[in-house]
Design an enzyme around this catalytic site. Structure first.
Site, PDB file in Angstrom:
ATOM      1  N   LYS A 158       0.871  -1.170   0.000  1.00 41.35           N
ATOM      2  CA  LYS A 158       0.000   0.000   0.000  1.00 41.35           C
ATOM      3  C   LYS A 158       0.913   1.227   0.000  1.00 41.35           C
ATOM      4  O   LYS A 158       1.107   1.877   1.029  1.00 41.35           O
ATOM      5  CB  LYS A 158      -0.938  -0.031   1.215  1.00 41.35           C
TER       6      LYS A 158
HETATM    7  C1  LIG Z   1      -6.322  -1.989   0.696  1.00 37.43           C
HETATM    8  C2  LIG Z   1      -6.609  -2.480  -0.680  1.00 37.43           C
HETATM    9  C3  LIG Z   1      -7.416  -3.606  -0.930  1.00 37.43           C
HETATM   10  C4  LIG Z   1      -8.181  -4.311   0.159  1.00 37.43           C
HETATM   11  O1  LIG Z   1      -7.377  -4.867   1.151  1.00 37.43           O
HETATM   12  P1  LIG Z   1      -7.982  -5.145   2.604  1.00 37.43           P
HETATM   13  O2  LIG Z   1      -6.830  -5.711   3.355  1.00 37.43           O
HETATM   14  O3  LIG Z   1      -9.080  -6.100   2.437  1.00 37.43           O
HETATM   15  O4  LIG Z   1      -8.428  -3.833   3.128  1.00 37.43           O
HETATM   16  C5  LIG Z   1      -7.531  -4.054  -2.226  1.00 37.43           C
HETATM   17  N1  LIG Z   1      -6.922  -3.421  -3.243  1.00 37.43           N
HETATM   18  C6  LIG Z   1      -6.155  -2.332  -3.047  1.00 37.43           C
HETATM   19  C7  LIG Z   1      -5.509  -1.683  -4.202  1.00 37.43           C
HETATM   20  C8  LIG Z   1      -5.995  -1.826  -1.766  1.00 37.43           C
HETATM   21  O5  LIG Z   1      -5.255  -0.745  -1.571  1.00 37.43           O
END
Ligand SMILES: *Cc1c(COP(=O)(O)O)cnc(C)c1O
Length: 305
Positions: A158
């Site tokens: 992220k």
């Molecule tokens: C955060 C995110 C998700 C979902 O992840 P979770 O852990 O379920 O919150 C999916 N795709 C992207 C691009 C993300 O940034």
């Protein structure tokens, strides 16, 4: 958004309105920073839980590792800081946003000695794609913007700057009257939503994209386990947009989006145009789990009081 009271910055709780950074903060200029999105739920018994906190914190550190940023705290210190932030904001339920960023120092593209700073904010955040969307499903469109190639943006992390791609996609489809965007990967297969993983159902079989070009979602992982435990067949396999068009059901998963049914893709109705039985079952189990009603997944709940 709804303002909170305090934001945790580098070990200290700062008043919400005073939580500021210098304009030469490196991350602000070039996007190398990492974040998390975590939810805290109020259970039926009046207690609060953070959903899969250790997994989120672990991913926070993994994202930082991919970005070659050293977070100057231990995972345990971050967990404690998250709880402290929730308490300082009197939040029984809400969204938590840890962020690690490069502070001011070098202004070039080789930020060797810029300190890594950490902030944690928390606030009330209801259904990300709307209460109505959670119940009745949303309309989505495949964006003309493609998800990062695995060798350009690091799709497993992220990383702050990666989300320019998501914003471009989301703005494009919202301008055309849709609720959310789906991005294809660089080979043309369905990858994920702007900030959600995607699942489709056909003939009772649940299918989701493999982790190749998408973020390893913790909600995605939870859905996979719930499906397996409930006798729903699941495959992790790439699929094309036309396979999605002819799905019986589809839904997004994410911490923000939770389990949001998809009832239309590119003006094609998915199934009956209403959330289907597999989606409803998984959504119901998920909400029972996070609200502490279903004790089968108690290990996913981090009680804070
Ligand atoms: C955060 C995110 C998700 C979902 O992840 P979770 O852990 O379920 O919150 C999916 N795709 C992207 C691009 C993300 O940034």
């Amino acid at each position: 958004m709804e303002k909170g009271k305090k934001i945790w910055m580098d070990g200290i709780l700062i008043d919400w309105d005073d939580a500021r950074v210098h304009i030469l903060t490196h991350t602000l200029h070039y996007g190398l920073g990492v974040f998390e999105g975590i939810r805290c739920y109020l259970c039926e018994d009046g207690r609060s839980v953070i959903f899969r906190l250790p997994e989120h914190t672990e991913r926070f550190f993994k994202s930082a590792h991919i970005a070659q940023m050293e977070i100057p705290y231990t995972p345990e210190e971050i967990n404690n800081a998250i709880v402290e932030t929730l308490k300082a904001n009197d939040l029984k339920e809400g969204y938590i946003r840890p962020l690690a960023y490069l502070a001011e120092g070098s202004m070039g593209l080789y930020p060797k000695n810029n300190p890594v700073r950490v902030a944690i904010a928390a606030w009330h955040w209801g259904a990300y794609l709307g209460e109505e969307g959670l119940k009745k499903g949303i309309r989505v469109k495949i964006s003309s913007f493609v998800r990062h190639h695995v060798n350009s943006g690091m799709t497993k992390a992220k990383i702050v700057g990666n989300y320019v791609n998501s914003i471009l996609a989301k703005r494009e489809v919202v301008a055309s009257g849709y609720d959310e965007a789906i991005l294809l990967d660089t080979d043309g297969y369905v990858s994920e939503g702007s900030g959600e993983n995607i699942f489709m159902v056909r003939d009772g079989v649940l299918k989701t994209t493999p982790l190749t070009s998408v973020l390893d979602g913790i909600t995605r992982d939870s859905v996979i386990r719930i499906a397996k435990d409930n006798g729903i067949r699941l495959v992790e396999e790439r699929f094309t947009r036309d396979e999605l068009y002819s799905a019986d059901e589809a839904f997004f998963t994410g911490t923000a989006a939770e389990i949001t049914p998809i009832v239309e893709v590119d003006n094609r109705t998915i199934g009956t145009g209403k959330p289907g039985p597999v989606t409803n079952t998984i959504q119901e189990i998920f909400f029972d789990v996070v609200k502490g009603k279903n004790k089968d997944y108690i290990d996913w709940l981090y009680y804070i009081d």
